[in-house]
Design an enzyme around this catalytic site. Sequence first.
Site, PDB file in Angstrom:
ATOM      1  N   LYS A  50       0.828  -1.212   0.000  1.00  5.96           N
ATOM      2  CA  LYS A  50       0.000   0.000   0.000  1.00  5.96           C
ATOM      3  C   LYS A  50       0.862   1.262   0.000  1.00  5.96           C
ATOM      4  O   LYS A  50       0.526   2.256  -0.615  1.00  5.96           O
ATOM      5  CB  LYS A  50      -0.905   0.001   1.226  1.00  5.96           C
ATOM      6  N   ARG A  51       1.965   1.172   0.695  1.00  4.08           N
ATOM      7  CA  ARG A  51       2.882   2.308   0.791  1.00  4.08           C
ATOM      8  C   ARG A  51       3.351   2.756  -0.596  1.00  4.08           C
ATOM      9  O   ARG A  51       3.604   3.912  -0.863  1.00  4.08           O
ATOM     10  CB  ARG A  51       4.071   1.850   1.636  1.00  4.08           C
TER      11      ARG A  51
END
Length: 485
Positions: free
Chosen positions: A258-259
Site C-alpha cells: 500500500k505504501r
Amino acid sequence: MVRYGIRTKAFENERITANMTVVTRFAPSPTGFLHIGGARTALFNYLYAKHTGGKFLLRIEDTDRERSTQEAVDAIQSGLKWLGLDWDGDAVSQFQNAPRHAEVAQELLAQGRAYKCTCTPDELAAMREQAKAEGRPMRYDGRCRDKDHDPAEGSYVVRIKADHDGETAIDDIIQGEVKVSNAEIDDFVILRSDGTPTYMLAVVVDDHDMGVNFVLRGDDHLTNAFRQMQIYDALGWKRPTFAHMPLLHGADGKKLSKRHGALGVEAYRDMGFLPEAVNNYLLRLGWGHGDDEIISREQAIAWFDAKDVGKAAARFDADKLSHLNAHYMREADSRRLMEIIWPELEASVGGNLAANAQERILAGMPGLKERAKNTVELVENSAFYARTRPLDMNDKAAKLISGDGQDVLREMRVILENAAEWRADPLQDATKAYAEQANLKLGKVAQPLRAALSGSNISPSVFEVMEVLGKDECLGRLDDALERA
Ligand code: GLU
C-alpha cells in the site's frame, strides 16, 4: 525447489493451436478492492483474449466465506468496468460451485485417484514437528494412502493420490520450462472434513468447467500450478497453458505494498486519473512494444501477446502514471471531462454556482485540459469559470490587483468596454497595443487582468478566459477588482 529453464521452440504454445478459441479468466478473491496488481492481471487476460479472438471470463473466488464480502465483489466489478475490461457472460461465483467440486472429489475417490484420510490434528502436528526438526518442509507422509477407510474413525478429509514418481514440467509461456520433482508434491487435501473443497480443487474444476484453456496469473501461483497439474492428470483433463507473470514491485524494488501505491483502482480514479491512462500505464508494466509509450486500446489488442511479458518484476512508478495521465487529459473529449468533474465541482462551488457554469467550462476546456495533470486539478482550475461574482482572490491575485495593478485595470476596463470584437485574438491585440503605448511589458498588464478575472495568479491564457466569460462578466469582474482596492 522449482527449477527454471529456457523455453525451447518446440514447446511454444504447445497446447493453444490455431483453430482453438482461447479462453482466459480473471479470478480475484473478493477480500478487498481491485488493487493495481490485480488490475494488471485482468488487463493482460482481457488483451490476450481479444488479441486471439477468444473469451475473457470473470470468476469470483469467494470460497473463503469469512473474508469474502459483497462490497469487495462490487468494488472489483466496478473497477473492471471503470477500466473498460468487460468480461464475457456472467461472473461466476466459485462458492456456488461447491457441490460440483465435492462431486469431482467423490469421482476421484471412486476411481482410486484420491483417498480418505482420518489423521487427527495431533498426528498432523507431530508430522509438522518432525519435519521442522529435520529442517524440511512439511509434507503429508501418506499414512492413510493405502489404508482401508474405517467409517468408525469418524470425520475424514479427501486427499489426492499424487504421483510421486518422476517430475512434472510446465512449459510456462512466460517463465519457460519449469520442472519440479514429483517427490516434492505430497498428497494434499482436496476436500475438507466439512465437505467443502480446497482452493486447489476448486480452481481446477472451475477452470475446466468454464472451458478456460489459458491461465495467465501472478507467479505467486506457480507452485500451485504443479499441484493443480496432479488434479488435471488424475481426472484425465487436458491441462491449460500456463503463463505466470512476475508480481509488481515498488520503485524501491520491494514487493508492491500500500505504501507504494497498491491501492484500489477507485483510489486512482479519486486521485484524478483517467482509466485510459491507468490502462496504458499498467500495460507497460512488464510488457512493451518497441519504444512506444502511448498505446491505445486498439493497438494493445493488436500487439499484446502473453509470451512477450517480461520475466523480470516490473516496478511501479507513480511519476510515469502522472505523465501519461497529463497526456490523456489533453487528448480527452471536453464534454466527457466536464461530466467527470461536474459532481465534484458542483459540490465545491456550492451556492455560488453560475447559471451558465457548464457552458463556460465546456468553452474553456481546451485551455483547462492543457494545464491540468489530473481531474482533481481540473476541478480546482475550472472553479473560477463556474462561480458567480464577486470571486474570492488568492493572496497573490489580491496583490496583483493592488497598487499599479489598479491603474492597469482601470485603463484596460475602458479599452475592453470599447472592444469591437469579443474574441481572444483581437482582445490580445488590443491589450498588446495598450501595453506598448503605456510602455509596460505584456505580463504587467496580463497578470492583473488574470487576477481580476480568475481570482488567481495562474489560469489559462487570459484572452481565452475573456472570450469564455463574455464581455459583461469580464467587465463585472474588473469592477469587483477595482472596488476591492
Ligand atoms: N484467487 C486467486 C488470487 O486472487 C487467483 C487464482 C488463480 O488465478 O488461479 O490470487
